[in-house]
Enzyme design. Structure first.
Site, mmCIF file in Angstrom:
data_model
loop_
_atom_site.group_PDB
_atom_site.id
_atom_site.type_symbol
_atom_site.label_atom_id
_atom_site.label_comp_id
_atom_site.label_asym_id
_atom_site.label_seq_id
_atom_site.Cartn_x
_atom_site.Cartn_y
_atom_site.Cartn_z
ATOM 1 N N ARG A 219 74.170 23.634 15.318
ATOM 2 C CA ARG A 219 73.512 23.827 14.027
ATOM 3 C C ARG A 219 71.997 23.843 14.241
ATOM 4 N NH1 ARG A 219 77.673 25.478 12.282
ATOM 5 N NH2 ARG A 219 78.829 24.780 10.445
ATOM 6 N N GLU B 236 69.156 30.176 7.691
ATOM 7 C CA GLU B 236 70.216 31.170 7.917
ATOM 8 C C GLU B 236 70.703 31.701 6.590
ATOM 9 O OE1 GLU B 236 73.402 29.813 10.358
ATOM 10 O OE2 GLU B 236 72.094 29.109 11.947
ATOM 11 N N HIS C 269 74.285 33.402 14.576
ATOM 12 C CA HIS C 269 75.378 32.482 14.217
ATOM 13 C C HIS C 269 76.750 33.170 14.312
ATOM 14 C CE1 HIS C 269 76.353 28.585 11.885
ATOM 15 N NE2 HIS C 269 77.434 28.995 12.526
HETATM 16 C C1 DGY Z 1 81.744 26.580 12.007
HETATM 17 O O1 DGY Z 1 82.970 26.738 11.911
HETATM 18 O O2 DGY Z 1 81.196 25.522 11.699
HETATM 19 C C2 DGY Z 1 80.939 27.727 12.490
HETATM 20 O O3 DGY Z 1 79.604 27.411 12.608
HETATM 21 C C3 DGY Z 1 81.118 28.935 11.596
HETATM 22 O O4 DGY Z 1 80.960 28.567 10.282
#
Ligand code: DGY
Length: 320
Positions: free
Chosen positions: A240, A269, A287
């Site tokens: 993240r 994002e 991402h």
């Molecule tokens: C998650 O599953 O957390 C990925 O980052 C995609 O959303």
């Protein structure tokens, strides 16, 4: 015949997921595939029994306080749940699930791509080829950092961290890790455990982040911790954006304290950090860690499994 529960799919999920969802639920789709806004989430909560959001739909305490009691379950199509105020949802009696396990390999593959791409000047090399600017070669041209045999520091040895370690062993990397609790020898597979992130930072040639975003991990990798990293180390983040202080990272790249970074996640994002764009040693992707056909199907099916269990009166496997 009993009526099917009504399910909202705010984003376009895989065809196989939609097909299965439509078989078992009364499905409301969002053909535009735009992120669900707070107002939409609130309005939709009065029309549906269940939602399958992604990390792009935010269930803040304020949104949750305005949800209609009809909504019973938020079956996330994601492993990360930092977009959900879990306390507020629990207080409201709304069940929340996620999709662990099924995206570990895809995300670990992307971490490997970012690590290799950052180490071997993928952005600059690609630009030279595309623009026709490749006009010379010498043994000192585009010399990168070797991954094979290097020391990899992993922060967060959960499912994705372990999947990445497994792939990195194929590159003969010496694995070190920091995790809240030490793994069993069976899971550790010879990796060296560090009781603190501080002891991990100075030994890692590559540092890869695999922990969730929580109030404790916000800006986990800040200026002080970057200063404690090895000179010329490479940072990889597929977890993240919240985990990294982006201004500090920019400084560390500008000062050449860090040789490069490979990033799939950003504070903002979609969009990312435009200040990173001037630095070809920051290899960036939007991402897409879990974005493979196989994994998208598996995520959708896992979310549906959780919904099916809930509506059958059973405990969902991934109940949070
Ligand atoms: C998650 O599953 O957390 C990925 O980052 C995609 O959303």
């Amino acid at each position: 015949m009993t009526e099917k529960p009504v399910l909202w799919l705010p984003r376009r999920v895989s065809d196989a997921t939609v097909e299965r969802a439509c078989r078992d639920y009364e499905v409301i789709l969002n053909d535009d595939d735009t992120p669900g806004t707070p107002d939409e989430i609130i309005a939709m909560s009065a029309k549906v029994d269940a939602m399958m959001p992604c990390h792009s739909e935010h269930f803040s305490a304020d949104v949750v306080s305005r949800l209609d009691p009809r909504l019973k379950i938020v079956a996330n199509h994601s492993v990360g749940v930092d977009h959900c105020d879990l306390q507020a949802l629990a207080a409201k009696g709304i069940v929340v699930t996620n999709t662990p396990d099924v995206l570990s390999d895809a995300t670990a593959e992307l971490a490997m791509l970012l690590m290799l791409g950052a180490a071997r000047h993928a952005v600059r090399g690609d630009r030279l080829m595309r623009t026709g600017a490749w006009d010379s070669w010498s043994p000192s041209f585009m010399v990168g950092k070797q991954v094979t045999g290097a020391r990899l520091g992993i922060v967060g040895m959960g499912r994705v961290g372990r999947a990445f370690a497994e792939k990195a062993r194929g590159f003969d990397m010496d694995i070190h890790y920091f995790n809240r609790t030490r793994l069993s020898p069976y899971q550790e597979l010879g990796a060296t455990y560090h009781e603190s992130i501080e002891s991990l930072l100075p030994v890692a040639d590559f540092l890869s982040l695999h922990c969730p975003a929580t109030s404790d991990t916000t800006n986990l990798i800040n200026a002080e911790r970057m200063a404690a990293m090895r000179d010329g180390a490479i940072l990889v983040n597929t977890a993240r954006g919240a985990l990294v202080d982006e201004d500090a990272l920019l400084q560390a790249i500008k000062s050449e304290k860090l040789a490069a970074a490979g990033l799939d996640c950003f504070k903002t994002e979609p969009g990312g950090n435009p200040k990173f764009a001037d630095h070809e040693n920051i290899f960036m992707l939007p991402h897409i860690g879990s974005a493979t056909t196989k994994t998208r199907d598996a995520m959708g099916f896992r979310a549906l499994d959780n919904l099916d269990a809930f509506f059958a009166g059973k405990k969902p496997r991934d109940l949070l």
